[in-house]
Design a protein around this motif. Structure first.
Motif, PDB file in Angstrom:
ATOM      1  N   THR A 132       0.755  -1.229  -0.017  1.00  0.00           N
ATOM      2  CA  THR A 132       0.034   0.136  -0.238  1.00  0.00           C
ATOM      3  C   THR A 132       0.917   1.312   0.109  1.00  0.00           C
ATOM      4  OG1 THR A 132      -1.769  -1.007   1.217  1.00  0.00           O
ATOM      5  CG2 THR A 132      -1.671   1.313   1.381  1.00  0.00           C
ATOM      6  N   ALA A 133       0.807   2.161  -0.910  1.00  0.00           N
ATOM      7  CA  ALA A 133       1.417   3.353  -1.260  1.00  0.00           C
ATOM      8  C   ALA A 133       1.070   4.087  -2.381  1.00  0.00           C
ATOM      9  CB  ALA A 133       2.925   2.750  -1.497  1.00  0.00           C
ATOM     10  N   VAL A 134       1.504   5.277  -2.441  1.00  0.00           N
ATOM     11  CA  VAL A 134       1.104   6.118  -3.661  1.00  0.00           C
ATOM     12  C   VAL A 134       2.606   5.676  -4.713  1.00  0.00           C
ATOM     13  CG1 VAL A 134       0.937   8.455  -4.620  1.00  0.00           C
ATOM     14  CG2 VAL A 134      -0.023   8.044  -2.614  1.00  0.00           C
ATOM     15  N   TYR A 135       2.020   5.240  -5.729  1.00  0.00           N
ATOM     16  CA  TYR A 135       2.670   4.981  -6.749  1.00  0.00           C
ATOM     17  C   TYR A 135       3.154   5.834  -7.910  1.00  0.00           C
ATOM     18  CZ  TYR A 135       3.159   0.206  -5.008  1.00  0.00           C
ATOM     19  OH  TYR A 135       3.269  -0.940  -4.026  1.00  0.00           O
ATOM     20  N   TYR A 136       4.670   6.234  -8.161  1.00  0.00           N
ATOM     21  CA  TYR A 136       5.032   7.148  -8.999  1.00  0.00           C
ATOM     22  C   TYR A 136       5.780   6.772  -9.924  1.00  0.00           C
ATOM     23  CZ  TYR A 136       4.015  10.407  -5.198  1.00  0.00           C
ATOM     24  OH  TYR A 136       3.215  11.091  -3.953  1.00  0.00           O
ATOM     25  N   CYS A 137       5.712   7.239 -11.218  1.00  0.00           N
ATOM     26  CA  CYS A 137       6.520   6.842 -12.367  1.00  0.00           C
ATOM     27  C   CYS A 137       7.662   8.146 -12.487  1.00  0.00           C
ATOM     28  CB  CYS A 137       5.939   6.202 -13.500  1.00  0.00           C
ATOM     29  SG  CYS A 137       5.094   7.508 -14.497  1.00  0.00           S
ATOM     30  N   ALA A 138       8.814   7.952 -12.980  1.00  0.00           N
ATOM     31  CA  ALA A 138       9.667   8.782 -13.209  1.00  0.00           C
ATOM     32  C   ALA A 138      10.722   8.372 -14.328  1.00  0.00           C
ATOM     33  CB  ALA A 138      10.665   8.958 -11.782  1.00  0.00           C
ATOM     34  N   ALA A 139      11.369   9.596 -14.890  1.00  0.00           N
ATOM     35  CA  ALA A 139      11.847   9.154 -16.202  1.00  0.00           C
ATOM     36  C   ALA A 139      13.308  10.040 -16.094  1.00  0.00           C
ATOM     37  CB  ALA A 139      11.186   9.623 -17.213  1.00  0.00           C
ATOM     38  N   ARG A 140      14.252   9.294 -16.608  1.00  0.00           N
ATOM     39  CA  ARG A 140      15.819   9.865 -16.581  1.00  0.00           C
ATOM     40  C   ARG A 140      16.409   9.263 -17.810  1.00  0.00           C
ATOM     41  NH1 ARG A 140      20.652   7.416 -15.110  1.00  0.00           N
ATOM     42  NH2 ARG A 140      21.137   9.681 -14.021  1.00  0.00           N
ATOM     43  N   PHE A 141      17.274   9.872 -18.339  1.00  0.00           N
ATOM     44  CA  PHE A 141      17.946   9.580 -19.853  1.00  0.00           C
ATOM     45  C   PHE A 141      18.622   8.132 -19.628  1.00  0.00           C
ATOM     46  CE2 PHE A 141      18.875  10.453 -23.979  1.00  0.00           C
ATOM     47  CZ  PHE A 141      20.280  10.114 -24.215  1.00  0.00           C
TER      48      PHE A 141
END
Length: 122
Positions: A90-99
């Motif tokens: 249980t959590a807030v899920y975030y997606c993130a991008a880097r090169f």
């Protein structure tokens, strides 16, 4: 405008499954590594999994064997299939991008989504 948008969160019973999506707009994901982080109340944001631009995935030990990250560059979207879910997921899920390549540190990611709530409870 460069943007990541997560979707697919919700309430699920222990042992259930969810699939999260991370859709990009304003740029193409082909050259980017995409990570999923999660943050539970009162805890630090942690990286759960990441997939490099070449398609190589890695996983935190806590989700290995249960979560699968994949990418569909044609749809400019990355997915997180979550199986055998536990209350501790249980959590807030975030997606993130880097090169190009994955990195363990959240500060190394340039673009972030707003997050989607996942709640595992009976």
């Amino acid at each position: 405008q460069l943007q990541l948008v997560e979707s697919g969160g919700g309430l699920v019973q222990p042992g259930g499954s969810l699939r999260l999506s991370c859709a990009a707009s304003g740029f193409t994901l082909d050259d980017y590594a995409i990570a999923w982080f999660r943050q539970a109340p009162g805890k630090e944001r942690e990286r759960v999994t990441c997939i490099s631009s070449s398609g190589s995935p890695n996983y935190a030990d806590s989700v290995k064997g249960r979560f699968t990250i994949s990418r569909d560059n044609a749809k400019n979207t990355v997915y997180l299939q979550m199986n055998s879910l536990k209350p501790e997921d249980t959590a807030v899920y975030y997606c993130a991008a880097r090169f190009r390549v994955c990195n363990i540190w959240r500060s190394e990611y340039n673009y972030w989504g707003q997050g989607t709530q996942v709640t595992v409870s009976s």
